[in-house]
Design a protein around this motif. Structure first.
Motif, mmCIF file in Angstrom:
data_model
loop_
_atom_site.group_PDB
_atom_site.id
_atom_site.type_symbol
_atom_site.label_atom_id
_atom_site.label_comp_id
_atom_site.label_asym_id
_atom_site.label_seq_id
_atom_site.Cartn_x
_atom_site.Cartn_y
_atom_site.Cartn_z
ATOM 1 N N PRO A 92 -25.209 -3.280 5.784
ATOM 2 C CA PRO A 92 -23.988 -2.287 5.764
ATOM 3 C C PRO A 92 -23.204 -2.749 4.787
ATOM 4 N N SER A 93 -22.989 -3.766 4.003
ATOM 5 C CA SER A 93 -22.219 -4.191 3.102
ATOM 6 C C SER A 93 -22.521 -3.554 1.641
ATOM 7 N N PRO A 94 -21.553 -3.057 1.075
ATOM 8 C CA PRO A 94 -21.773 -2.367 -0.335
ATOM 9 C C PRO A 94 -21.694 -3.464 -1.298
ATOM 10 N N TYR A 147 -21.127 6.429 -2.127
ATOM 11 C CA TYR A 147 -22.027 6.545 -0.789
ATOM 12 C C TYR A 147 -21.198 6.359 0.532
ATOM 13 N N TRP A 148 -20.451 5.063 0.528
ATOM 14 C CA TRP A 148 -19.657 4.736 1.864
ATOM 15 C C TRP A 148 -18.705 5.604 2.008
ATOM 16 N N VAL A 149 -17.725 5.866 0.891
ATOM 17 C CA VAL A 149 -16.508 6.658 1.473
ATOM 18 C C VAL A 149 -16.665 7.874 1.872
ATOM 19 N N GLU A 150 -17.697 8.846 1.801
ATOM 20 C CA GLU A 150 -17.981 9.840 2.324
ATOM 21 C C GLU A 150 -18.162 9.733 4.050
ATOM 22 N N ILE A 151 -18.940 8.734 4.356
ATOM 23 C CA ILE A 151 -19.157 8.390 5.888
ATOM 24 C C ILE A 151 -17.845 7.786 6.318
ATOM 25 N N LEU A 152 -17.144 6.927 5.678
ATOM 26 C CA LEU A 152 -16.132 6.187 6.469
ATOM 27 C C LEU A 152 -14.764 7.439 6.493
ATOM 28 N N GLN A 153 -14.563 8.338 5.404
ATOM 29 C CA GLN A 153 -13.548 9.142 5.543
ATOM 30 C C GLN A 153 -13.943 10.264 6.795
ATOM 31 N N GLU A 154 -15.221 10.513 6.895
ATOM 32 C CA GLU A 154 -15.406 11.341 8.136
ATOM 33 C C GLU A 154 -15.046 10.559 9.392
ATOM 34 N N ILE A 155 -15.493 9.327 9.446
ATOM 35 C CA ILE A 155 -15.056 8.872 10.669
ATOM 36 C C ILE A 155 -13.574 8.650 10.741
ATOM 37 N N LEU A 193 -30.343 2.876 -1.167
ATOM 38 C CA LEU A 193 -29.191 2.708 -0.280
ATOM 39 C C LEU A 193 -29.759 2.774 1.158
ATOM 40 N N PRO A 194 -28.674 2.256 2.220
ATOM 41 C CA PRO A 194 -29.011 2.207 3.596
ATOM 42 C C PRO A 194 -29.168 3.616 4.095
ATOM 43 N N PRO A 195 -29.864 3.800 5.111
ATOM 44 C CA PRO A 195 -30.036 5.128 5.550
ATOM 45 C C PRO A 195 -28.323 5.508 6.357
ATOM 46 N N ARG A 196 -28.305 6.917 5.957
ATOM 47 C CA ARG A 196 -27.080 7.324 6.234
ATOM 48 C C ARG A 196 -26.577 7.264 7.848
ATOM 49 N N ASP A 197 -27.629 7.707 8.672
ATOM 50 C CA ASP A 197 -27.399 7.775 10.066
ATOM 51 C C ASP A 197 -26.763 6.324 10.513
ATOM 52 N N GLU A 198 -27.677 5.486 10.040
ATOM 53 C CA GLU A 198 -27.637 4.128 10.495
ATOM 54 C C GLU A 198 -26.414 3.422 10.130
ATOM 55 N N LEU A 199 -25.739 3.903 8.978
ATOM 56 C CA LEU A 199 -24.410 3.459 8.275
ATOM 57 C C LEU A 199 -23.431 3.993 9.068
ATOM 58 N N LEU A 200 -23.619 5.332 9.458
ATOM 59 C CA LEU A 200 -22.522 6.032 10.020
ATOM 60 C C LEU A 200 -22.257 5.531 11.505
ATOM 61 N N ALA A 201 -23.582 4.924 12.152
ATOM 62 C CA ALA A 201 -23.506 4.382 13.446
ATOM 63 C C ALA A 201 -22.789 3.174 13.621
ATOM 64 N N PHE A 202 -22.967 2.270 12.347
ATOM 65 C CA PHE A 202 -22.486 1.057 12.347
ATOM 66 C C PHE A 202 -21.126 1.072 12.503
ATOM 67 N N PHE A 203 -20.704 1.694 11.548
ATOM 68 C CA PHE A 203 -18.969 2.028 11.051
ATOM 69 C C PHE A 203 -18.500 2.774 12.132
ATOM 70 N N LYS A 204 -18.982 3.580 13.122
ATOM 71 C CA LYS A 204 -18.485 4.478 14.160
ATOM 72 C C LYS A 204 -18.120 3.263 15.164
ATOM 73 N N SER A 256 -17.869 -0.182 14.769
ATOM 74 C CA SER A 256 -16.796 -0.775 14.314
ATOM 75 C C SER A 256 -15.431 -0.229 14.492
ATOM 76 N N ALA A 257 -15.522 0.963 14.234
ATOM 77 C CA ALA A 257 -14.062 1.833 14.510
ATOM 78 C C ALA A 257 -13.637 1.811 16.077
ATOM 79 N N SER A 258 -14.663 1.850 16.915
ATOM 80 C CA SER A 258 -14.402 1.982 18.540
ATOM 81 C C SER A 258 -13.935 0.466 18.981
ATOM 82 N N LYS A 259 -14.239 -0.437 17.970
ATOM 83 C CA LYS A 259 -13.723 -1.971 18.565
ATOM 84 C C LYS A 259 -12.471 -2.164 18.185
#
Lengths: 222, 235
Positions: free
Chosen positions: A17-19, A166-174, A205-216, A218-221
């Motif tokens: 998951p690390s850029p 790639y990462w910003v789009e996912i992180l800003q959504e979360i 690039l890592p798969p979007r759904d996996e990256l989204l799940a990973f950061f979600k 992290s966010a919940s922790k």
């Protein structure tokens, strides 16, 4: 001349998951270099990681024929100098200086501003978002009408900006934020689409759904 | 006349500007040296480095280059001259090692030194200076490994790491004056002690590093400015 049976050994210690880790994956893919990948668990660091990066104990680490290199920007330059096909750094000293400057600015100023905004709490949010937008504006002024920061082909700065592409789009959504949008930063947005659709980059690039799940997760922790 | 059309926007007090001066000196290059007042930055500086508004900036004809480590590499690559004046090694792996340590120095060494020097309370000062001691132990190891018994991190001649670390020597002397303890512990850092002498005496370095007393005065003024800003700034 190297003996016929000597294999060039390339290893990458990384974290999917690390850029920063991903930059090296992208660079090796662009060069068509095969390598052995080890996924590191930073909560339980491998003996190899501690041996190859005793100073920082972080990923990515590239090990080439037993010689370790740490720090993603240092690794990227090493890769471009060692495998000379599909160059991502110009031979011209001024172009190189500019590429190094923008890569450093991305790491020192732009990425931290956006990262902070995405993880900011109520109190610091407004200021963090303002800084993130300023940071994106710097990039908007720099990309101008180029296809890539490197010109017609992927360059050092494009690889370093993988987080933006790639990462910003996912992180800003979360985070529920609108930082990089086509309305606010049309040029950077256009660049991000060119970047993620590039045939080699796309595969790296890592798969979007996996990256989204990973950061979600992290966010919940937090 | 600056025949190479080179201008340096710098300052005698800045270790980063000194790096560029030493690199230019190694290459035997003439340049116009413009000393900036950081409390009143010139239009040229603000236009040349809009992203950071910091020194040093090298202006080479119509080209502008910022960030000291990047400028030094630029100088090394443009004026390739001969092997005796090269700053970075030619081998890709050796280059990567040099770049890694310069990055480490600008992160760990620089931050513990500057935060220690300007810390407002004794506890913070101690924390940063303890960190600095750890960093110096690490750099002693690196020096012993890379110098291979010769005088510099670059071996027989001064290289990228020497220039990067060497330019902080004057600020280490400021720390000596402020704290009353020697900049290097002779028992723990014998290599660095010898290296510092050799570096300071090197023909390309002479006259570039600022005099300690002058820098101490500058540092005191800086510390006062920072303290005033800290009490004045709204939180």
């Amino acid at each position: 001349m190297a003996p016929a049976n000597q294999e060039e050994e390339v290893r990458l210690l990384g974290k999917w998951p690390s850029p920063f880790s991903n930059r090296i994956v992208l660079a090796l893919k662009l060069k068509g270099v095969s390598y052995k990948y080890s996924e590191e668990n930073l909560a339980n660091k491998s003996d190899d990681l501690l041996k190859y990066n005793p100073v920082y104990k972080k990923v990515p680490v590239l090990v080439h024929n037993g010689n370790p290199i740490a720090e993603s920007l240092v690794i990227l330059e090493y890769i471009d100098e060692t495998w000379t096909n599909n160059s991502f750094l110009s031979q011209d000293p001024y172009e190189r200086a500019l590429a190094r400057f923008w890569s450093k600015t991305l790491d020192d100023k732009i990425l931290p501003a956006i990262w902070n905004a995405c993880w900011s709490d109520e109190k610091g949010r407004e200021k963090a978002v303002e800084e993130a937008l300023e940071a994106l504006n710097i990039l908007e002024n720099e990309i101008k009408d180029k296809k890539f920061f490197g010109g017609e082909t992927i360059g050092l700065v494009d690889i370093t900006a993988n987080f933006i592409g790639y990462w910003v789009e996912i992180l800003q959504e979360i985070a529920g934020l609108e930082l990089l949008t086509i309305e606010k930063f049309p040029k950077v947005f256009k660049w991000s689409q060119e970047f993620i659709n590039h045939p080699v980059i796309k595969e790296g690039l890592p798969p979007r759904d996996e990256l989204l799940a990973f950061f979600k997760a992290s966010a919940s922790k937090k | 006349m600056a025949t190479n059309d080179l201008k340096l926007l710098g300052g005698w007090f800045s270790p980063f500007a000194c790096r560029v001066q030493i690199a230019l000196s190694i290459k035997g290059l003439d340049y116009e040296n413009i000393v900036e007042n950081l409390n009143s930055k010139s239009d040229l500086l603000l236009q040349s480095n809009p992203t950071y508004k910091k020194i040093p900036v090298l202006i080479h004809g119509d080209k502008t280059i910022c960030e000291s480590a990047i400028i030094v590499q630029y100088i090394d690559e443009v004026w390739k001259n001969n092997a005796t004046s090269s700053i970075l090694p030619s081998n890709a792996y050796a280059k990567a090692i040099a770049r890694f340590w310069v990055s480490y120095i600008d992160d760990k060494f620089f931050n513990s030194l500057r935060y220690g020097l300007f810390a407002q309370d004794d506890e913070s000062k101690k924390k940063y200076f303890d960190e600095l001691e750890e960093v110096l132990l690490k750099l002693e190891e690196v020096f012993n490994k890379l110098s291979e018994g010769k005088g510099f991190f670059g071996g027989e001649k001064i290289g990228f790491i020497d220039i990067a670390l060497g330019c902080y020597l004057s600020w280490l002397k400021v720390k000596e004056k402020f704290t009353g303890t020697k900049m290097f512990d002779e028992a723990k850092n014998p290599g660095l002690v010898k290296w510092a002498e050799a570096f300071s005496a090197h023909p390309a370095v002479k006259g570039i590093l600022p005099e300690t007393d002058k820098l101490v005065e500058y540092a005191i003024a800086m510390a006062q400015g920072l303290a005033a800003a800290a009490t004045a700034a709204p939180k």
